[in-house]
Design a protein around this motif. Structure first.
Motif, PDB file in Angstrom:
ATOM      1  N   PRO A 165      -9.860   9.288   6.264  1.00  0.00           N
ATOM      2  CA  PRO A 165     -10.138  10.718   6.417  1.00  0.00           C
ATOM      3  C   PRO A 165      -9.142  11.441   7.318  1.00  0.00           C
ATOM      4  CG  PRO A 165     -11.711   9.431   7.666  1.00  0.00           C
ATOM      5  CD  PRO A 165     -10.872   8.453   6.893  1.00  0.00           C
ATOM      6  N   LEU A 166      -8.352  10.714   8.054  1.00  0.00           N
ATOM      7  CA  LEU A 166      -7.381  11.333   8.960  1.00  0.00           C
ATOM      8  C   LEU A 166      -5.963  11.313   8.406  1.00  0.00           C
ATOM      9  CD1 LEU A 166      -8.704   9.804  12.296  1.00  0.00           C
ATOM     10  CD2 LEU A 166      -9.249  12.030  11.284  1.00  0.00           C
ATOM     11  N   ASP A 167      -5.788  10.821   7.192  1.00  0.00           N
ATOM     12  CA  ASP A 167      -4.456  10.728   6.592  1.00  0.00           C
ATOM     13  C   ASP A 167      -3.926  12.130   6.291  1.00  0.00           C
ATOM     14  OD1 ASP A 167      -2.171  10.294   5.133  1.00  0.00           O
ATOM     15  OD2 ASP A 167      -3.076   8.891   3.731  1.00  0.00           O
ATOM     16  N   PRO A 168      -2.859  12.562   6.973  1.00  0.00           N
ATOM     17  CA  PRO A 168      -2.334  13.914   6.763  1.00  0.00           C
ATOM     18  C   PRO A 168      -1.643  14.097   5.410  1.00  0.00           C
ATOM     19  CG  PRO A 168      -0.905  12.702   8.239  1.00  0.00           C
ATOM     20  CD  PRO A 168      -2.106  11.823   7.978  1.00  0.00           C
ATOM     21  N   GLU A 169      -1.331  13.014   4.723  1.00  0.00           N
ATOM     22  CA  GLU A 169      -0.657  13.123   3.421  1.00  0.00           C
ATOM     23  C   GLU A 169      -1.624  13.436   2.282  1.00  0.00           C
ATOM     24  OE1 GLU A 169       2.188  10.117   2.458  1.00  0.00           O
ATOM     25  OE2 GLU A 169       2.663   9.774   4.554  1.00  0.00           O
ATOM     26  N   VAL A 170      -2.902  13.248   2.513  1.00  0.00           N
ATOM     27  CA  VAL A 170      -3.900  13.525   1.485  1.00  0.00           C
ATOM     28  C   VAL A 170      -4.260  15.010   1.541  1.00  0.00           C
ATOM     29  CG1 VAL A 170      -6.221  13.011   0.661  1.00  0.00           C
ATOM     30  CG2 VAL A 170      -4.806  11.184   1.626  1.00  0.00           C
ATOM     31  N   ALA A 194      -6.087  18.586   1.433  1.00  0.00           N
ATOM     32  CA  ALA A 194      -7.392  18.976   1.978  1.00  0.00           C
ATOM     33  C   ALA A 194      -8.466  19.007   0.900  1.00  0.00           C
ATOM     34  CB  ALA A 194      -7.286  20.337   2.654  1.00  0.00           C
ATOM     35  N   ASP A 195      -8.127  19.447  -0.329  1.00  0.00           N
ATOM     36  CA  ASP A 195      -9.148  19.517  -1.374  1.00  0.00           C
ATOM     37  C   ASP A 195      -9.622  18.127  -1.783  1.00  0.00           C
ATOM     38  OD1 ASP A 195      -6.720  18.925  -2.637  1.00  0.00           O
ATOM     39  OD2 ASP A 195      -7.076  20.256  -4.338  1.00  0.00           O
ATOM     40  N   CYS A 196      -8.755  17.136  -1.697  1.00  0.00           N
ATOM     41  CA  CYS A 196      -9.141  15.759  -2.012  1.00  0.00           C
ATOM     42  C   CYS A 196     -10.054  15.201  -0.920  1.00  0.00           C
ATOM     43  CB  CYS A 196      -7.914  14.873  -2.194  1.00  0.00           C
ATOM     44  SG  CYS A 196      -6.952  15.295  -3.661  1.00  0.00           S
ATOM     45  N   HIS A 197      -9.703  15.465   0.333  1.00  0.00           N
ATOM     46  CA  HIS A 197     -10.573  15.045   1.441  1.00  0.00           C
ATOM     47  C   HIS A 197     -11.943  15.714   1.315  1.00  0.00           C
ATOM     48  CE1 HIS A 197      -8.316  12.440   4.030  1.00  0.00           C
ATOM     49  NE2 HIS A 197      -7.302  13.273   4.103  1.00  0.00           N
ATOM     50  N   ALA A 198     -11.945  17.005   0.983  1.00  0.00           N
ATOM     51  CA  ALA A 198     -13.198  17.750   0.863  1.00  0.00           C
ATOM     52  C   ALA A 198     -14.067  17.162  -0.245  1.00  0.00           C
ATOM     53  CB  ALA A 198     -12.909  19.221   0.587  1.00  0.00           C
ATOM     54  N   ARG A 199     -13.449  16.781  -1.372  1.00  0.00           N
ATOM     55  CA  ARG A 199     -14.216  16.204  -2.481  1.00  0.00           C
ATOM     56  C   ARG A 199     -14.840  14.872  -2.075  1.00  0.00           C
ATOM     57  NH1 ARG A 199     -16.980  17.713  -6.916  1.00  0.00           N
ATOM     58  NH2 ARG A 199     -17.296  15.893  -8.217  1.00  0.00           N
ATOM     59  N   VAL A 200     -14.079  14.046  -1.393  1.00  0.00           N
ATOM     60  CA  VAL A 200     -14.594  12.754  -0.952  1.00  0.00           C
ATOM     61  C   VAL A 200     -15.765  12.958   0.018  1.00  0.00           C
ATOM     62  CG1 VAL A 200     -14.037  10.695   0.395  1.00  0.00           C
ATOM     63  CG2 VAL A 200     -12.470  11.485  -1.381  1.00  0.00           C
ATOM     64  N   LEU A 201     -15.620  13.881   0.938  1.00  0.00           N
ATOM     65  CA  LEU A 201     -16.686  14.166   1.896  1.00  0.00           C
ATOM     66  C   LEU A 201     -17.913  14.743   1.187  1.00  0.00           C
ATOM     67  CD1 LEU A 201     -17.580  14.249   4.846  1.00  0.00           C
ATOM     68  CD2 LEU A 201     -16.579  16.528   4.993  1.00  0.00           C
ATOM     69  N   GLU A 202     -17.671  15.676   0.272  1.00  0.00           N
ATOM     70  CA  GLU A 202     -18.762  16.326  -0.456  1.00  0.00           C
ATOM     71  C   GLU A 202     -19.584  15.325  -1.273  1.00  0.00           C
ATOM     72  OE1 GLU A 202     -18.999  19.053  -4.461  1.00  0.00           O
ATOM     73  OE2 GLU A 202     -17.341  19.403  -3.084  1.00  0.00           O
ATOM     74  N   THR A 203     -18.927  14.336  -1.844  1.00  0.00           N
ATOM     75  CA  THR A 203     -19.616  13.396  -2.732  1.00  0.00           C
ATOM     76  C   THR A 203     -20.011  12.091  -2.052  1.00  0.00           C
ATOM     77  OG1 THR A 203     -17.552  12.403  -3.522  1.00  0.00           O
ATOM     78  CG2 THR A 203     -18.379  14.320  -4.727  1.00  0.00           C
ATOM     79  N   SER A 204     -19.811  11.998  -0.766  1.00  0.00           N
ATOM     80  CA  SER A 204     -20.051  10.732  -0.073  1.00  0.00           C
ATOM     81  C   SER A 204     -21.503  10.267  -0.155  1.00  0.00           C
ATOM     82  CB  SER A 204     -19.616  10.829   1.388  1.00  0.00           C
ATOM     83  OG  SER A 204     -20.400  11.773   2.078  1.00  0.00           O
ATOM     84  N   ARG A 205     -22.425  11.163  -0.372  1.00  0.00           N
ATOM     85  CA  ARG A 205     -23.835  10.782  -0.447  1.00  0.00           C
ATOM     86  C   ARG A 205     -24.355  10.761  -1.876  1.00  0.00           C
ATOM     87  NH1 ARG A 205     -27.210  12.909   4.414  1.00  0.00           N
ATOM     88  NH2 ARG A 205     -27.696  10.721   4.564  1.00  0.00           N
ATOM     89  N   PRO A 256       0.817  -1.209   0.000  1.00  0.00           N
ATOM     90  CA  PRO A 256       0.000   0.000   0.000  1.00  0.00           C
ATOM     91  C   PRO A 256       0.853   1.262   0.000  1.00  0.00           C
ATOM     92  CG  PRO A 256      -0.072  -1.055   2.149  1.00  0.00           C
ATOM     93  CD  PRO A 256       0.710  -1.963   1.243  1.00  0.00           C
ATOM     94  N   PRO A 257       0.298   2.361  -0.543  1.00  0.00           N
ATOM     95  CA  PRO A 257       1.023   3.631  -0.533  1.00  0.00           C
ATOM     96  C   PRO A 257       1.127   4.175   0.888  1.00  0.00           C
ATOM     97  CG  PRO A 257      -1.208   3.953  -1.325  1.00  0.00           C
ATOM     98  CD  PRO A 257      -1.023   2.472  -1.149  1.00  0.00           C
ATOM     99  N   PRO A 258       1.999   5.158   1.098  1.00  0.00           N
ATOM    100  CA  PRO A 258       2.135   5.742   2.438  1.00  0.00           C
ATOM    101  C   PRO A 258       0.798   6.260   2.948  1.00  0.00           C
ATOM    102  CG  PRO A 258       3.841   6.556   0.972  1.00  0.00           C
ATOM    103  CD  PRO A 258       2.888   5.759   0.131  1.00  0.00           C
ATOM    104  N   GLY A 259       0.548   6.065   4.220  1.00  0.00           N
ATOM    105  CA  GLY A 259      -0.679   6.547   4.822  1.00  0.00           C
ATOM    106  C   GLY A 259      -1.833   5.573   4.728  1.00  0.00           C
ATOM    107  N   ASN A 260      -1.640   4.460   4.053  1.00  0.00           N
ATOM    108  CA  ASN A 260      -2.693   3.461   3.918  1.00  0.00           C
ATOM    109  C   ASN A 260      -2.182   2.134   4.453  1.00  0.00           C
ATOM    110  OD1 ASN A 260      -5.037   4.598   2.178  1.00  0.00           O
ATOM    111  ND2 ASN A 260      -3.192   5.314   1.174  1.00  0.00           N
ATOM    112  N   SER A 261      -3.071   1.350   4.941  1.00  0.00           N
ATOM    113  CA  SER A 261      -2.687   0.020   5.383  1.00  0.00           C
ATOM    114  C   SER A 261      -3.791  -0.944   4.977  1.00  0.00           C
ATOM    115  CB  SER A 261      -2.499  -0.016   6.900  1.00  0.00           C
ATOM    116  OG  SER A 261      -3.688   0.332   7.544  1.00  0.00           O
ATOM    117  N   GLY A 262      -3.428  -2.157   4.771  1.00  0.00           N
ATOM    118  CA  GLY A 262      -4.427  -3.157   4.409  1.00  0.00           C
ATOM    119  C   GLY A 262      -4.892  -3.006   2.977  1.00  0.00           C
ATOM    120  N   GLU A 263      -6.203  -3.053   2.761  1.00  0.00           N
ATOM    121  CA  GLU A 263      -6.773  -3.012   1.423  1.00  0.00           C
ATOM    122  C   GLU A 263      -6.672  -1.609   0.832  1.00  0.00           C
ATOM    123  OE1 GLU A 263     -10.772  -4.337   1.996  1.00  0.00           O
ATOM    124  OE2 GLU A 263     -10.169  -6.433   1.859  1.00  0.00           O
TER     125      GLU A 263
END
Length: 99
Positions: A66-71, A73-84, A30-37
């Motif tokens: 959502p807590l990965d500091p390497e991602v 902020a705009d990418c986190h915001a997009r994921v949150l915005e489109t989650s529904r 896995p890439p940095p900041g991710n573990s497992g799948e």
């Protein structure tokens, strides 16, 4: 889908249009900041355009920490915005006319 890792937006788009599985779980390291799948979203999470494309094709947003500091902020915001967003019409601006 390793095209997402390198930010190869055109290649990723072609793969997705051809039917690549956006939520395929990678068995590689896995890439940095991710573990497992890790899915394409986990690999491409540093590029906003890639995040938008992958979400438009149904990427499982919960696969991105959502807590990965390497991602960024705009990418986190997009994921949150489109989650529904549950239909392809929500992503109309990012889909090809054929889709």
């Amino acid at each position: 889908m390793f095209a997402s890792d390198g930010g190869y937006l055109d290649n990723a788009r072609l793969l997705l249009v051809a039917g690549a599985e956006v939520n395929h779980v990678s068995s590689n390291v896995p890439p940095p900041g991710n573990s497992g799948e890790v899915t394409a979203l986990g690999w491409g999470c540093l590029n906003l355009e890639m995040v938008q494309l992958l979400c438009a094709y149904g990427a499982r947003r919960e696969m991105l920490d959502p807590l990965d500091p390497e991602v960024p902020a705009d990418c986190h915001a997009r994921v949150l915005e489109t989650s529904r967003w549950i239909t392809q019409l929500h992503h109309l601006a990012f889909l090809t006319p054929a889709r």
